[in-house]
Design a protein around this motif. Sequence first.
Motif, PDB file in Angstrom:
ATOM      1  N   GLN A   1       0.811  -1.190  -0.124  1.00  0.00           N
ATOM      2  CA  GLN A   1      -0.031  -0.181  -0.039  1.00  0.00           C
ATOM      3  C   GLN A   1       0.868   1.189  -0.003  1.00  0.00           C
ATOM      4  OE1 GLN A   1      -3.487  -0.029  -0.097  1.00  0.00           O
ATOM      5  NE2 GLN A   1      -2.914  -2.236  -0.790  1.00  0.00           N
ATOM      6  N   PHE A   2       1.713   1.348  -0.987  1.00  0.00           N
ATOM      7  CA  PHE A   2       2.537   2.424  -1.150  1.00  0.00           C
ATOM      8  C   PHE A   2       2.289   3.032  -2.725  1.00  0.00           C
ATOM      9  CE2 PHE A   2       5.467  -0.580  -2.063  1.00  0.00           C
ATOM     10  CZ  PHE A   2       5.979  -0.116  -3.500  1.00  0.00           C
ATOM     11  N   LEU A   3       2.585   4.350  -2.711  1.00  0.00           N
ATOM     12  CA  LEU A   3       2.358   4.979  -4.248  1.00  0.00           C
ATOM     13  C   LEU A   3       3.537   5.924  -4.551  1.00  0.00           C
ATOM     14  CD1 LEU A   3       0.207   5.137  -6.423  1.00  0.00           C
ATOM     15  CD2 LEU A   3      -0.642   7.432  -5.219  1.00  0.00           C
ATOM     16  N   PRO A   4       4.325   5.259  -5.616  1.00  0.00           N
ATOM     17  CA  PRO A   4       5.276   6.251  -5.973  1.00  0.00           C
ATOM     18  C   PRO A   4       4.898   7.742  -6.460  1.00  0.00           C
ATOM     19  CG  PRO A   4       5.465   4.026  -7.097  1.00  0.00           C
ATOM     20  CD  PRO A   4       3.929   4.060  -6.383  1.00  0.00           C
ATOM     21  N   ALA A   5       5.759   8.535  -6.700  1.00  0.00           N
ATOM     22  CA  ALA A   5       5.352   9.888  -7.538  1.00  0.00           C
ATOM     23  C   ALA A   5       5.160   9.542  -8.983  1.00  0.00           C
ATOM     24  CB  ALA A   5       6.365  10.941  -7.342  1.00  0.00           C
ATOM     25  N   LYS A   6       5.712   8.510  -9.475  1.00  0.00           N
ATOM     26  CA  LYS A   6       5.755   8.257 -10.868  1.00  0.00           C
ATOM     27  C   LYS A   6       6.523   6.718 -11.192  1.00  0.00           C
ATOM     28  CE  LYS A   6       6.139  10.143 -15.418  1.00  0.00           C
ATOM     29  NZ  LYS A   6       6.629  11.265 -16.555  1.00  0.00           N
ATOM     30  N   THR A   7       6.039   6.056 -12.159  1.00  0.00           N
ATOM     31  CA  THR A   7       6.302   4.765 -12.407  1.00  0.00           C
ATOM     32  C   THR A   7       6.421   4.953 -14.061  1.00  0.00           C
ATOM     33  OG1 THR A   7       5.395   3.757 -10.560  1.00  0.00           O
ATOM     34  CG2 THR A   7       6.423   2.192 -12.101  1.00  0.00           C
ATOM     35  N   ALA A   8       7.822   4.518 -14.317  1.00  0.00           N
ATOM     36  CA  ALA A   8       7.940   4.093 -15.839  1.00  0.00           C
ATOM     37  C   ALA A   8       8.790   2.917 -16.070  1.00  0.00           C
ATOM     38  CB  ALA A   8       8.894   5.466 -16.300  1.00  0.00           C
ATOM     39  N   LEU A   9       8.524   2.463 -17.381  1.00  0.00           N
ATOM     40  CA  LEU A   9       9.246   1.416 -17.854  1.00  0.00           C
ATOM     41  C   LEU A   9      10.503   1.902 -18.805  1.00  0.00           C
ATOM     42  CD1 LEU A   9       9.865  -1.520 -18.250  1.00  0.00           C
ATOM     43  CD2 LEU A   9       7.738  -1.723 -19.701  1.00  0.00           C
ATOM     44  N   ILE A  10      11.538   1.947 -18.660  1.00  0.00           N
ATOM     45  CA  ILE A  10      12.542   2.406 -19.495  1.00  0.00           C
ATOM     46  C   ILE A  10      13.749   1.267 -19.327  1.00  0.00           C
ATOM     47  CG2 ILE A  10      14.301   4.070 -19.911  1.00  0.00           C
ATOM     48  CD1 ILE A  10      12.539   6.096 -18.205  1.00  0.00           C
ATOM     49  N   SER A  11      14.009   0.709 -20.373  1.00  0.00           N
ATOM     50  CA  SER A  11      15.069  -0.494 -20.544  1.00  0.00           C
ATOM     51  C   SER A  11      16.413   0.074 -20.174  1.00  0.00           C
ATOM     52  CB  SER A  11      15.151  -1.242 -21.741  1.00  0.00           C
ATOM     53  OG  SER A  11      15.485  -2.481 -21.511  1.00  0.00           O
ATOM     54  N   ASN A  12      17.302  -0.734 -20.460  1.00  0.00           N
ATOM     55  CA  ASN A  12      18.826  -0.466 -20.199  1.00  0.00           C
ATOM     56  C   ASN A  12      19.574  -0.344 -21.702  1.00  0.00           C
ATOM     57  OD1 ASN A  12      18.837  -0.651 -17.501  1.00  0.00           O
ATOM     58  ND2 ASN A  12      19.476  -2.772 -17.475  1.00  0.00           N
ATOM     59  N   PRO A  13      20.381   0.872 -21.590  1.00  0.00           N
ATOM     60  CA  PRO A  13      21.190   0.906 -22.922  1.00  0.00           C
ATOM     61  C   PRO A  13      22.414   0.044 -23.241  1.00  0.00           C
ATOM     62  CG  PRO A  13      21.810   2.435 -21.318  1.00  0.00           C
ATOM     63  CD  PRO A  13      20.842   1.491 -20.873  1.00  0.00           C
ATOM     64  N   ILE A  14      22.802  -0.362 -24.404  1.00  0.00           N
ATOM     65  CA  ILE A  14      23.873  -1.113 -24.744  1.00  0.00           C
ATOM     66  C   ILE A  14      24.585  -0.397 -25.790  1.00  0.00           C
ATOM     67  CG2 ILE A  14      24.748  -3.355 -25.602  1.00  0.00           C
ATOM     68  CD1 ILE A  14      23.104  -3.933 -23.331  1.00  0.00           C
ATOM     69  N   GLU A  15      26.027  -0.550 -25.585  1.00  0.00           N
ATOM     70  CA  GLU A  15      26.916   0.396 -26.375  1.00  0.00           C
ATOM     71  C   GLU A  15      27.233  -0.658 -27.790  1.00  0.00           C
ATOM     72  OE1 GLU A  15      29.581   3.195 -23.954  1.00  0.00           O
ATOM     73  OE2 GLU A  15      30.097   1.228 -23.311  1.00  0.00           O
TER      74      GLU A  15
END
Length: 394
Positions: free
Chosen positions: A185-199
């Motif tokens: 029962q907690f609420l983040p300010a914002k939640t996003a799905l962002i993956s990891n970068p590869i070089e």
Amino acid sequence: MKIAVVVNSLKIGGMERVAVNLASAYQNNGHEVDLIYLKNRRVELRPDNPAIPVSLIDVKKGVLQTGIGILWLILCRFSNLLMRKTYSLFFAYAEARIFAKKLAQMEKEAGKPFDLIIFRGHGTFEHVWPLQDSRFVFVCESVQAQEHYGFLSRWAFSHLYGKRNMVCISQGVLDNFQQMMQRYQFLPAKTALISNPIEFDRIESYPVGSRETLHSKPFILGLGRLNPVKNFPLLIQAYHRLIQQHEIAQDLVIVGDGKERERLEKMVDELQLRDRVFFKGAQNPPYAWFHHADLFVLSSMSEGLGMVIIEALACGTTVVATNCPGGVTDIMQGELGQYLAKMTPEALAEKMWFALNAKQNDAYNDCVARSLAQFDGKQIVNTFIDEFADIHSN
């Protein structure tokens, strides 16, 4: 923009490589970036670009230098005996003050503040959670144990994640995080799905040499930190089954180090595989090993994303992976899904044999290209900026 990427340490590991990759991606896309680490351990990874400052904010040392910090450390260690895994939570009250002070000094010396401060991994933001700063973004890198803090889990997770800017690196991690939100029962300010970068440019240009400089025979590769989550016993058992059932030419080469190595070597001896299984220790970067392997196998119990899979595919290597919780299925989609195995020696051995004999076609290659496109550094940097535009516009 001026960005800080913060990570626990810069030892060889997937999360640490991602922190370096993210810092490089920001720099390559015209932003000013600092890479900060919090534990005074040997630096094994750093950006190729020397223009990216790498700074240590040794929060533990800073606490102990205050004098009273030693007493606080003793109290926190004692509390950990009574309440498991709470040492880091309580010690963070002092560490966070040190971090805020050192960060302010860095900003004063630079003549301008950071617009965005990105913390990679649960263990990293455990050090600073008492701070409330709208510029902070906490990145969840792995599937989190639901009862990590025992009877204090609800209090701990609500304070760690509540009213925070959160990023999850895969759909599996996001699903796990949302389950925790409901449970505690907690609420983040914002939640996003962002993956990891590869070089990808670095992988493509890296000199791989000849296979014989790495190992004398063709080989199947296992790579990662030698800890229980990576589940190397499963890989060794599957390989043992594979050579019992089929006359394969490939040795098994394991690249990585960790506390499980002695146990794994003992297992190899018990299975009488000493002349077929070889431990090569940690290797950085691992691109040559991926490039020359006939097959890369990931046998993990869980993976936040599976950076090693992405790197192996980028090196042109066929991948077999366990269909484990986390982000593996974000990568192994379409044609790649046929290379996923259940977490049993029999199933994994069967998929390894299938992969060693599979002929890759245009559909497979197109699927690899589409999968890898998700992890382009420029795309990920722009997604971070777009998702948190309200932070750096204030």
